[in-house]
Design a protein around this motif. Sequence first.
Motif: not given
Length: 138
Positions: A67-79, A121-130
């Motif tokens: 929950m601390k870092d959405t960008d890091r969570a996205i990156e983890t699923l990618i890389k 989550a504070e905000k919804m994760v979008t396809k555009a954000k990913v």
Amino acid sequence: MKRVIQLSLVLALFISSFTFKTQDDKLKKSMDAGKGVYNGICMACHLGEGQGIPSVFPPLAKSDYLMKDTDRAIETLIKGLSGEVTVNGTKYNQVMPPTGLDDQDIADVLNYVMNSWGNKAEKMVTKAKVAEVRADLD
């Protein structure tokens, strides 16, 4: 003048309630899709309620790390992820391979896990954000 202000307030409330309903519907649809992705890919390690396996695979339920870092969570699923991480005060040191998911599936599964099992989550994760995070990795 007073009547105009009252009508403006009523209109503003109506529009905001419609906006929240639309956002709630989008999040629910994304979470429903994300649950399927989770069950197919993530559940093997993180288990059915996101509890993980103690000292082996970290929990996603009530997870400070997730929950601390959405960008890091996205990156983890990618890389993927390797090396030591601390989740809820416990250290984990395993390898999570890249998921191979597309941007929409990543958004959906993150919306599911980031709004389940005690997470909100504070905000919804979008396809555009990913897509934005993926582009920054290149």
